[in-house]
Write a protein that holds these residues in place. Structure first.
Motif, short mmCIF file in Angstrom:
data_model
loop_
_atom_site.label_atom_id
_atom_site.label_comp_id
_atom_site.label_asym_id
_atom_site.label_seq_id
_atom_site.Cartn_x
_atom_site.Cartn_y
_atom_site.Cartn_z
N LEU A 29 24.68 48.51 38.82
CA LEU A 29 24.82 49.38 37.51
C LEU A 29 25.23 50.80 37.92
CD1 LEU A 29 21.89 48.22 35.91
CD2 LEU A 29 23.90 47.62 35.05
N GLY A 30 26.36 51.03 36.94
CA GLY A 30 26.36 52.65 37.41
C GLY A 30 25.43 53.63 36.70
N ILE A 65 22.43 54.91 34.43
CA ILE A 65 22.06 54.53 33.34
C ILE A 65 21.04 55.67 32.80
CG2 ILE A 65 19.75 52.77 32.30
CD1 ILE A 65 19.96 51.39 35.27
N TYR A 106 12.37 50.74 32.62
CA TYR A 106 13.84 51.18 31.29
C TYR A 106 14.78 50.15 31.21
CZ TYR A 106 16.42 54.63 29.26
OH TYR A 106 17.44 55.19 28.33
N VAL A 107 14.76 49.04 31.88
CA VAL A 107 16.02 47.94 31.59
C VAL A 107 15.04 47.48 31.34
CG1 VAL A 107 18.24 46.64 32.34
CG2 VAL A 107 18.27 49.72 32.77
N ASP A 164 2.14 43.60 42.42
CA ASP A 164 3.07 44.82 43.36
C ASP A 164 3.73 43.53 44.07
OD1 ASP A 164 4.03 46.10 45.22
OD2 ASP A 164 2.05 47.15 45.67
N LEU A 165 5.37 43.88 43.57
CA LEU A 165 6.14 42.89 44.51
C LEU A 165 5.93 43.07 45.93
CD1 LEU A 165 8.46 43.95 42.10
CD2 LEU A 165 8.59 41.62 42.42
N ARG A 199 16.58 59.05 28.29
CA ARG A 199 16.98 59.01 29.84
C ARG A 199 17.91 59.90 28.64
NH1 ARG A 199 16.47 54.76 34.31
NH2 ARG A 199 14.47 54.43 34.13
N TYR A 242 13.84 47.07 48.06
CA TYR A 242 14.94 47.32 47.21
C TYR A 242 15.52 45.74 48.13
CZ TYR A 242 16.03 50.77 43.80
OH TYR A 242 16.04 51.17 42.83
N ARG A 286 3.73 47.38 38.51
CA ARG A 286 2.13 47.40 38.87
C ARG A 286 0.88 48.02 38.02
NH1 ARG A 286 4.35 51.03 43.70
NH2 ARG A 286 5.52 51.78 41.89
N THR A 287 1.87 48.65 36.49
CA THR A 287 1.49 48.84 35.15
C THR A 287 1.57 48.18 33.97
OG1 THR A 287 2.29 51.37 35.78
CG2 THR A 287 -0.07 50.76 36.52
N ALA A 317 13.25 46.08 39.75
CA ALA A 317 12.61 46.91 40.04
C ALA A 317 13.20 48.15 40.77
CB ALA A 317 11.94 46.33 41.39
N1 LIG Z 1 18.84 55.08 37.49
C1 LIG Z 1 20.14 54.40 37.26
O1 LIG Z 1 20.78 55.38 36.58
C2 LIG Z 1 20.89 53.56 38.32
C3 LIG Z 1 21.75 53.07 38.01
C4 LIG Z 1 22.29 52.39 39.24
C5 LIG Z 1 21.38 51.21 39.35
N2 LIG Z 1 19.41 51.30 38.90
C6 LIG Z 1 18.72 49.94 39.28
O2 LIG Z 1 18.81 48.97 37.91
C7 LIG Z 1 17.33 48.92 38.08
C8 LIG Z 1 17.04 49.87 36.57
O3 LIG Z 1 16.37 50.66 37.36
P1 LIG Z 1 15.04 51.36 36.06
O4 LIG Z 1 16.16 52.51 35.42
O5 LIG Z 1 15.35 50.82 34.75
O6 LIG Z 1 14.08 51.05 36.37
P2 LIG Z 1 13.11 52.38 36.53
O7 LIG Z 1 12.67 52.09 35.50
O8 LIG Z 1 12.88 53.23 37.48
O9 LIG Z 1 12.20 50.81 37.27
C9 LIG Z 1 11.93 49.96 36.88
C10 LIG Z 1 10.21 49.53 37.58
O10 LIG Z 1 9.95 49.09 38.59
C11 LIG Z 1 8.30 48.90 39.01
N3 LIG Z 1 8.05 48.91 40.12
C12 LIG Z 1 8.62 49.73 41.04
N4 LIG Z 1 7.77 49.22 42.71
C13 LIG Z 1 6.90 48.21 42.19
C14 LIG Z 1 6.36 47.02 43.16
N5 LIG Z 1 5.95 47.86 44.24
N6 LIG Z 1 6.09 46.63 42.48
C15 LIG Z 1 6.21 46.24 40.56
N7 LIG Z 1 7.43 46.80 40.31
C16 LIG Z 1 7.44 47.99 41.05
C17 LIG Z 1 7.88 50.59 38.34
O11 LIG Z 1 6.54 49.97 37.52
P3 LIG Z 1 5.27 49.82 38.17
O12 LIG Z 1 5.46 51.50 38.30
O13 LIG Z 1 4.69 50.20 37.11
O14 LIG Z 1 5.19 49.19 39.47
C18 LIG Z 1 9.20 50.36 37.26
O15 LIG Z 1 9.23 50.00 35.63
C19 LIG Z 1 17.28 49.80 38.69
O16 LIG Z 1 17.35 48.61 40.46
C20 LIG Z 1 17.81 50.57 39.62
O17 LIG Z 1 17.32 50.34 41.01
C21 LIG Z 1 19.61 52.69 38.01
#
Ligand SMILES: NC(=O)c1ccc[n+]([C@@H]2O[C@H](COP(=O)([O-])OP(=O)(O)OC[C@H]3O[C@@H](n4cnc5c(N)ncnc54)[C@H](OP(=O)(O)O)[C@@H]3O)[C@@H](O)[C@H]2O)c1
Length: 282
Positions: free
Chosen positions: A154-155, A157, A10-11, A46-47, A162, A80, A31-32, A66
């Motif tokens: 980040l707080g 998102i 997303y970000v 895959d990471l 979303r 993580y 991955r996709t 990720a």
């Molecule tokens: N959501 C919130 O409110 C929030 C708040 C604070 C911090 N954060 C942090 O902000 C960051 C970005 O968040 P986001 O919402 O943009 O994340 P997201 O869209 O939910 O996920 C990010 C991507 O990670 C990929 N991913 C997961 N496992 C993987 C693997 N093994 N290998 C390669 N890619 C992988 C997924 O794609 P595939 O499934 O295609 O691999 C997904 O597109 C994250 O670190 C999250 O923890 C989020």
């Protein structure tokens, strides 16, 4: 700049789009990797893959964004901590320029309860869940790498797509907690991506930044103001609803002092734009 976005979701996708629009080279790894913006080069990998190096591009900047797709301690640890460690190892193995900057996208979940008080980058981290513990461990791995590295906490998102809070308020499905103000700390997706771009560009960044907007706001205030914006009845208080999260106000002073300004300084502007775009409907 040549930037690898590891976990381009997303970000990350919004960051990649902005990088390309500004004339930089961006690779989006997941991955996709479907539906990445035009001009962003997809990498299907895959990471956690021990052979990851063969997929890695010659980027000198890396953003690790990720997220776990399961809510278990093992899944959190894998993405993580193990994923970061593997990526760093694999970056050493690949052919390419040395990494000039490695940014780990972290979370305000690394803090414990502050009883509604302010926290900043100097506040002690005392996670009160395995989520915060694993993300904090990812920060430690990141900051110990030989690459110049930093973390952005980040707080919550929110942004286009979303829109759960908007839709729940619109449908009258939220109640204010009865247990005093519970502060919420948010950032719009576009500002999260803009902050990452900013941190890729500034000279001599500090090791840790908080990424939340200018206005931590009690949850009930958010619900009520969003209800007003939507023209629906204000949520009532549920005295039985207590605190289900740590209560803190996160300061973005360090990020602002580094020259960053928010496009959406509070939920009012952010949700206002989403409402205008029809995100509360359906
Ligand atoms: N959501 C919130 O409110 C929030 C708040 C604070 C911090 N954060 C942090 O902000 C960051 C970005 O968040 P986001 O919402 O943009 O994340 P997201 O869209 O939910 O996920 C990010 C991507 O990670 C990929 N991913 C997961 N496992 C993987 C693997 N093994 N290998 C390669 N890619 C992988 C997924 O794609 P595939 O499934 O295609 O691999 C997904 O597109 C994250 O670190 C999250 O923890 C989020």
């Amino acid at each position: 700049m040549q930037v690898l976005i590891a976990g381009c979701g997303y970000v990350g996708t919004e960051l990649a789009r902005r990088l390309h629009a500004e004339g930089h080279k961006a690779w989006g790894l997941r991955r996709t990797p479907t539906d990445l913006p035009e001009g962003v080069e997809p990498i299907a990998a895959d990471l956690l893959d021990p052979e990851l190096s063969q997929h890695l591009p010659p980027a000198e900047m890396v953003v690790y964004a990720a997220a776990s797709d399961a809510g278990t301690p093992e899944a959190y640890r894998a993405i993580y901590v193990d994923g970061v460690r593997n990526l760093v190892t694999q970056l050493h193995k690949r052919d390419g320029p040395p990494v000039k900057r490695f940014i780990f996208v972290s979370s305000t979940g690394v803090y414990g309860d502050a009883d509604g008080g302010w926290v900043d980058e100097d506040t002690e981290t005392e996670p009160d869940s395995f989520r915060g513990t694993e993300v904090l461990a990812g920060e430690t791995v990141t900051l110990a790498t030989p690459f110049p590295s930093l973390v952005l906490r980040l707080g919550g998102i929110y942004g286009p797509g979303r829109n759960r809070l908007l839709r729940m308020v619109a449908q009258g499905q939220v109640r204010c907690p009865g247990d005093g103000p519970i502060w919420s700390n948010r950032i719009h997706r576009d500002d999260a991506a803009r902050a990452l771009l900013h941190l890729l560009e500034i000279p001599n960044p500090k090791p840790v930044y908080l990424g939340i907007d200018d206005r931590p706001t009690p949850l009930c205030t958010v619900y009520r103001e969003v209800a007003r914006m939507l023209g629906v009845p204000e949520p009532t208080v549920d005295p039985a609803r207590g605190r289900d999260r740590s209560n803190k106000r996160c300061s973005n002073r360090r990020l602002r002092d580094s020259g960053f300004t928010f496009q959406y300084p509070s939920f009012r502007e952010g949700y206002g734009a989403m409402i205008a775009a029809g995100e509360a409907e359906g």
